[in-house]
Scaffold this active site. Structure first.
Site, PDB file in Angstrom:
ATOM      1  N   ALA A  68       0.862  -1.184   0.000  1.00 47.93           N
ATOM      2  CA  ALA A  68       0.000   0.000   0.000  1.00 47.93           C
ATOM      3  C   ALA A  68       0.898   1.234   0.000  1.00 47.93           C
ATOM      4  CB  ALA A  68      -0.882  -0.014   1.242  1.00 47.93           C
ATOM      5  N   GLY A 107       0.521  -5.113   0.940  1.00 44.23           N
ATOM      6  CA  GLY A 107      -0.611  -5.091   0.031  1.00 44.23           C
ATOM      7  C   GLY A 107      -0.271  -5.678  -1.335  1.00 44.23           C
ATOM      8  N   GLU A 110      -0.718  -9.272  -0.881  1.00 42.22           N
ATOM      9  CA  GLU A 110      -2.157  -9.516  -0.689  1.00 42.22           C
ATOM     10  C   GLU A 110      -2.889  -9.473  -2.026  1.00 42.22           C
ATOM     11  OE1 GLU A 110      -2.144  -6.408   2.488  1.00 42.22           O
ATOM     12  OE2 GLU A 110      -3.551  -7.779   3.432  1.00 42.22           O
ATOM     13  N   GLU A 130       3.929  -5.700   7.294  1.00 43.74           N
ATOM     14  CA  GLU A 130       3.139  -4.629   7.924  1.00 43.74           C
ATOM     15  C   GLU A 130       3.474  -4.450   9.396  1.00 43.74           C
ATOM     16  OE1 GLU A 130       1.955  -6.795   5.749  1.00 43.74           O
ATOM     17  OE2 GLU A 130       0.497  -5.853   4.418  1.00 43.74           O
TER      18      GLU A 130
HETATM   19  C1  3H9 Z   1       0.529  -2.250   3.471  1.00 42.49           C
HETATM   20  O1  3H9 Z   1       0.773  -2.765   2.416  1.00 42.49           O
HETATM   21  C2  3H9 Z   1      -0.812  -2.268   4.141  1.00 42.49           C
HETATM   22  C3  3H9 Z   1      -1.762  -3.264   3.551  1.00 42.49           C
HETATM   23  O2  3H9 Z   1      -1.637  -4.509   4.171  1.00 42.49           O
HETATM   24  C4  3H9 Z   1      -3.181  -2.873   3.751  1.00 42.49           C
HETATM   25  C5  3H9 Z   1      -3.675  -1.677   3.040  1.00 42.49           C
HETATM   26  C6  3H9 Z   1      -5.161  -1.472   3.166  1.00 42.49           C
HETATM   27  N1  3H9 Z   1       4.663   3.322  -0.082  1.00 42.49           N
HETATM   28  O3  3H9 Z   1      13.366   1.252  -0.030  1.00 42.49           O
HETATM   29  P1  3H9 Z   1      13.698   1.957  -1.283  1.00 42.49           P
HETATM   30  C7  3H9 Z   1       9.446   4.576  -1.366  1.00 42.49           C
HETATM   31  S1  3H9 Z   1       1.741  -1.395   4.307  1.00 42.49           S
HETATM   32  C8  3H9 Z   1       5.164   4.510  -0.418  1.00 42.49           C
HETATM   33  O4  3H9 Z   1      14.866   2.877  -1.289  1.00 42.49           O
HETATM   34  P2  3H9 Z   1      14.450  -0.503  -2.573  1.00 42.49           P
HETATM   35  C9  3H9 Z   1      10.588   4.857  -0.410  1.00 42.49           C
HETATM   36  O5  3H9 Z   1      10.198   5.732   0.606  1.00 42.49           O
HETATM   37  C10 3H9 Z   1       3.161  -1.449   3.236  1.00 42.49           C
HETATM   38  N2  3H9 Z   1       6.471   4.698  -0.710  1.00 42.49           N
HETATM   39  O6  3H9 Z   1      13.818   0.958  -2.520  1.00 42.49           O
HETATM   40  C11 3H9 Z   1      11.596   5.465  -1.359  1.00 42.49           C
HETATM   41  O7  3H9 Z   1      11.204   6.812  -1.586  1.00 42.49           O
HETATM   42  P3  3H9 Z   1      12.297   7.955  -1.827  1.00 42.49           P
HETATM   43  C12 3H9 Z   1       3.831  -2.744   3.342  1.00 42.49           C
HETATM   44  C13 3H9 Z   1       7.269   3.626  -0.667  1.00 42.49           C
HETATM   45  O8  3H9 Z   1      14.398  -0.890  -3.988  1.00 42.49           O
HETATM   46  C14 3H9 Z   1      11.382   4.695  -2.655  1.00 42.49           C
HETATM   47  O9  3H9 Z   1      10.064   4.146  -2.564  1.00 42.49           O
HETATM   48  N3  3H9 Z   1       5.049  -2.693   2.536  1.00 42.49           N
HETATM   49  C15 3H9 Z   1       6.798   2.364  -0.325  1.00 42.49           C
HETATM   50  O10 3H9 Z   1      15.734  -0.526  -1.830  1.00 42.49           O
HETATM   51  C16 3H9 Z   1      12.373   3.570  -2.875  1.00 42.49           C
HETATM   52  O11 3H9 Z   1      12.388   2.761  -1.701  1.00 42.49           O
HETATM   53  C17 3H9 Z   1       6.247  -2.435   3.071  1.00 42.49           C
HETATM   54  O12 3H9 Z   1       6.388  -2.250   4.258  1.00 42.49           O
HETATM   55  C18 3H9 Z   1       5.431   2.221  -0.019  1.00 42.49           C
HETATM   56  N4  3H9 Z   1       4.893   1.030   0.311  1.00 42.49           N
HETATM   57  O13 3H9 Z   1      13.445  -1.403  -1.743  1.00 42.49           O
HETATM   58  C19 3H9 Z   1       7.397  -2.417   2.117  1.00 42.49           C
HETATM   59  N5  3H9 Z   1       7.836   1.487  -0.348  1.00 42.49           N
HETATM   60  O14 3H9 Z   1      13.061   7.509  -3.032  1.00 42.49           O
HETATM   61  C20 3H9 Z   1       8.119  -1.105   2.204  1.00 42.49           C
HETATM   62  C21 3H9 Z   1       8.916   2.200  -0.723  1.00 42.49           C
HETATM   63  O15 3H9 Z   1      11.495   9.191  -2.000  1.00 42.49           O
HETATM   64  N6  3H9 Z   1       9.142  -0.943   1.172  1.00 42.49           N
HETATM   65  N7  3H9 Z   1       8.577   3.486  -0.915  1.00 42.49           N
HETATM   66  O16 3H9 Z   1      13.161   7.961  -0.586  1.00 42.49           O
HETATM   67  C22 3H9 Z   1      10.284  -1.642   1.178  1.00 42.49           C
HETATM   68  O17 3H9 Z   1      10.555  -2.500   1.992  1.00 42.49           O
HETATM   69  C23 3H9 Z   1      11.275  -1.294   0.106  1.00 42.49           C
HETATM   70  O18 3H9 Z   1      10.994   0.006  -0.339  1.00 42.49           O
HETATM   71  C24 3H9 Z   1      11.275  -2.255  -1.116  1.00 42.49           C
HETATM   72  C25 3H9 Z   1      12.156  -1.635  -2.217  1.00 42.49           C
HETATM   73  C26 3H9 Z   1      11.849  -3.608  -0.693  1.00 42.49           C
HETATM   74  C27 3H9 Z   1       9.895  -2.412  -1.687  1.00 42.49           C
END
Ligand code: 3H9
Length: 709
Positions: A68, A107, A110, A130
């Protein structure tokens, strides 16, 4: 294939009766409102299109979907919700295949679980992280995952938040196929063709029953998880994850979804979620220091480390682990042998734990050399000095480095307190001198303060950040002052604790309060672990410049004068049985404390844990505000990341500045003003704190401004 429809962030093409729905929301295809709307429109379109027999959902770029859109949390919700989109996907009468490369997280996973089949590339990573944001999977994850793979594995995924590789996901039953071909579009389409050729029916995860068939085994796993969760002190979302999974076992899918939504809403509204989301963005924001935007890092291959003590050896291990070549310099053969053996011991420990082979160790140590002359550093791209904390000693080292190092080599000091401007000025190349402040044990601790002296070139600072990335550390930019960000703030809150001890609290009460707050240990346990002699040396160094009017508590000195340095001497603030690292409260320490109170003419009073906490935190926040106002830290979030990664501040409280925002700055300021009535010199409110309160703003308002060079 021309894009035929919809919004720019979701593109749909149809060929050979297969619709390819591509998410184009870089960098991680987060499921923003626009993406959800685009997906809804795409699914409506392809479902109505008689030419379409199957649908493949893919993500463009490096990732399938990172979850998400975290930036939308806290904003008014826009339809459609993610659970609705997932429901629409699952309800489709046409086969839907999720084709996964890169990350499918939260998400994102999911959504994939709502598809009827899942194929992933070998390098894909899947997970429900999450919990790390104080949440639970809120788009059907708590209901579909147990139905697909059973409660035990589902709970493990959700409570640990760990990311699993595609092979493990296949073994778990989370996905149906792993491909060695990294062309995920081709693989997704091939998968769809093959399923259509076999007339494979749709398979809805929400309707699966097999994984939950053995109810008693499923309940046992839930009960075990509930017990484990109770031990996770103070965390909000894990217990709710268990409740949601219990619903997956007990309730029809639709009712389970209603409960999941209610529990998810509770989590989103919790201060823990706000704090953990803050930490998530803050640890990414610290990477964007002005110098990293302005300059290219210098290439690093060969690194020198001066000093083979605990710090030098830990730094060497960290560098070796990152694949770099390292030369350690010590003053003579015996000291060098000791330094080298400290490095080897770390790898021997890994071998004992089965995490490294003898050959692995040999491969690593082949990149590790030692020398007793600085001339061995002629080809070093970077040298990190980690010798005794004494200005004359450091200057002597830098004079040698100035003599032998090639032009353009980065000269770094690991000093914790000393004036790096003075060190830099003592060389003929101050533009190449930077601070790289590691934390002990250096091969384990994640924080790296990149200390920026006045004359350093931007590309040298950028090199520090690039090195941190290579070492998998979290870099924070700090300005030059006594203690930089972390140790400067530590000195103040430790002083506040000492004042409380002299006023009547026991050091054991303070440690307990600090642990209760969520730190792994209290300041006195920490001092015993690090060695009381280290702080003693610092206090002696500062004695000459200390304000004679400032309150000074002599208790720690009294312990050191007895040779009680902590764990290494078996006594400090605590007593340690031979071989034990767990201390017992020491009545003799309390006698020394009483004597100090008597000498200072203090009648001891009692403190509640809340009073102790308020003073301890107020001291931390007040100094944090001064550090920000002076530009030592770029923003409050840099203070937060420093305390989170270097000092054990609990992540679910976001760091001291975030914590202060959540408590409310007027409350923090009122506390400081009340404490100032007893000790106005120590409790001088930070002007920045006063200003923010007057303007009705919080620290986070300063995180949002552009960082400046
Ligand atoms: C969820 O899903 C809730 C649901 O269950 C229910 C909903 C109803 N959103 O980490 P990076 C940005 S909760 C917005 O350097 P990588 C990050 O801030 C979510 N922005 O890249 C960064 O921005 P900036 C559950 C996001 O390739 C840029 O993307 N998911 C999100 O090293 C690059 O990120 C997580 O907890 C996001 N979801 O790693 C996963 N994710 O360039 C969270 C990233 O401006 N994300 N950004 O600084 C990660 O673990 C890593 O970003 C990922 C990529 C492994 C995906």
């Amino acid at each position: 294939m021309e894009p035929s429809s919809a919004t720019p962030v979701v593109q749909t093409t149809v060929r050979d009766h297969i619709a390819l729905v591509t998410l184009c929301n870089q960098p991680v295809n987060a499921l923003s409102t626009a993406v959800r709307q685009g997906l809804q429109a795409a699914m409506t379109q392809v479902t109505a299109d008689p030419e379409v027999h199957a649908v493949v959902i893919v993500g463009s770029g490096r990732h399938f979907i990172g979850g998400a859109d975290i930036r939308e949390f806290g904003l008014p919700r826009q339809p459609p919700s993610l659970p609705e989109v997932c429901q629409q996907i699952e309800s489709s009468d046409k086969l839907v295949i999720a084709a996964i490369q890169g990350s499918a997280l939260g998400g994102g996973l999911e959504l994939a679980l709502s598809a009827h089949y899942r194929v992933a590339t070998e390098s894909a990573r899947l997970g429900l992280p999450e919990v790390a944001l104080g949440l639970l999977p809120g788009a059907g994850g708590t209901q579909r995952t147990p139905r697909l793979i059973g409660t035990e594995v589902a709970l493990d995924l959700m409570l640990s938040g760990r990311h699993v590789g595609a092979r493990e996901a296949l073994r778990m039953g989370l996905i149906d196929h792993v491909t060695t071909d990294e062309d995920i579009v081709a693989e997704g389409l091939a998968c769809a063709r093959s399923l259509l050729a076999d007339s494979t029916p749709v398979r809805r995860t929400s309707e699966m029953t097999e994984a939950l068939a053995d109810r008693s085994a499923q309940q046992t796993a839930i009960d075990a998880a509930r017990v484990a969760v109770q031990k996770k002190r103070g965390l909000f979302s894990p217990a709710r994850i268990v409740d949601a999974v219990q619903a997956a076992l007990d309730l029809p899918f639709a009712q389970g979804m209603v409960l999941e939504q209610a529990l998810f809403d509770q989590c989103v509204a919790s201060p823990q979620c706000a704090s953990l989301v803050h930490a998530f963005f803050a640890e990414r924001e610290v990477l964007k220091a002005p110098e990293t935007q302005a300059a290219q890092a210098r290439p690093l291959r060969q690194i020198g480390v001066i000093g083979g003590g605990t710090m030098g050896a830990g730094i060497a291990v960290s560098l070796l682990d990152a694949g770099l070549r390292v030369t350690m310099i010590e003053r003579d053969d015996a000291a060098l042998a000791l330094g080298q053996s400290r490095v080897a011991q770390v790898y021997d420990g890994l071998i004992r734990k089965g995490r490294l082979s003898d050959e692995g160790k040999a491969d690593i140590l082949a990149r590790f050399k030692g020398a007793t002359t600085y001339d061995a550093l002629g080809d070093a791209d970077l040298v990190i000095e980690a010798v005794f904390e004494d200005m004359a000693v450091k200057k002597a080292v830098f004079a040698e480095l100035d003599r032998v190092c090639q032009p353009g080599a980065v000269l770094a000091t690991n000093t914790s307190y000393l004036d790096i401007n003075e060190i830099a000025r003592s060389t003929s190349r101050p533009q190449d001198v930077v601070g790289l402040h590691f934390f002990s044990p250096a091969h384990l601790m994640k924080l790296l303060e990149i200390v920026v002296p006045a004359q350093v070139n931007a590309d040298v600072v950028a090199t520090g950040f690039a090195l941190a990335r290579q070492l998998k550390k979290v870099p924070v930019r700090a300005g030059v002052c006594d203690g930089f960000i972390g140790n400067r703030i530590l000195a103040v809150y430790r002083t506040a604790a000492d004042h409380m001890v002299e006023d009547g609290a026991s050091p054991y009460e303070i440690d307990q309060m600090v642990r209760q707050f969520g730190f792994p240990m209290g300041p006195y346990e920490m001092s015993d672990l690090a060695g009381g002699d280290i702080g003693w040396a610092t206090r002696k160094r500062r004695a000459a410049t200390r304000d004679p009017k400032a309150r000074y508590v002599h208790i720690a000195d009294a312990l050191c004068e007895r040779g009680w340095f902590g764990q290494k001497t078996g006594r400090g603030w605590y007593r340690y049985e031979a071989g034990s690292r767990t201390g017992q409260p020491d009545p003799e320490v309390l006698v020394i404390v009483d004597q100090a109170r008597a000498q200072a003419g203090i009648t001891p009073r009692s403190f509640t844990p809340q009073e102790l906490e308020r003073r301890y935190l107020a001291a931390m926040v007040n100094e944090g505000a001064k550090v920000v106002a002076e530009g030592i830290a770029l923003r409050p979030l840099d203070v937060d990341v420093t305390l989170l990664y270097g000092y054990g501040f609990p992540r679910h409280k976001g760091g001291p500045m975030k914590h202060a925002d959540l408590v409310g700055l007027p409350q923090i300021l009122a506390d400081i003003q009340a404490f100032a009535k007893q000790d106005p010199l120590f409790w001088q409110p930070a002007p920045l704190l006063v200003q923010l309160v007057q303007e009705g703003k919080d620290f986070d308002s300063l995180n949002r401004r552009k960082s400046h060079a």
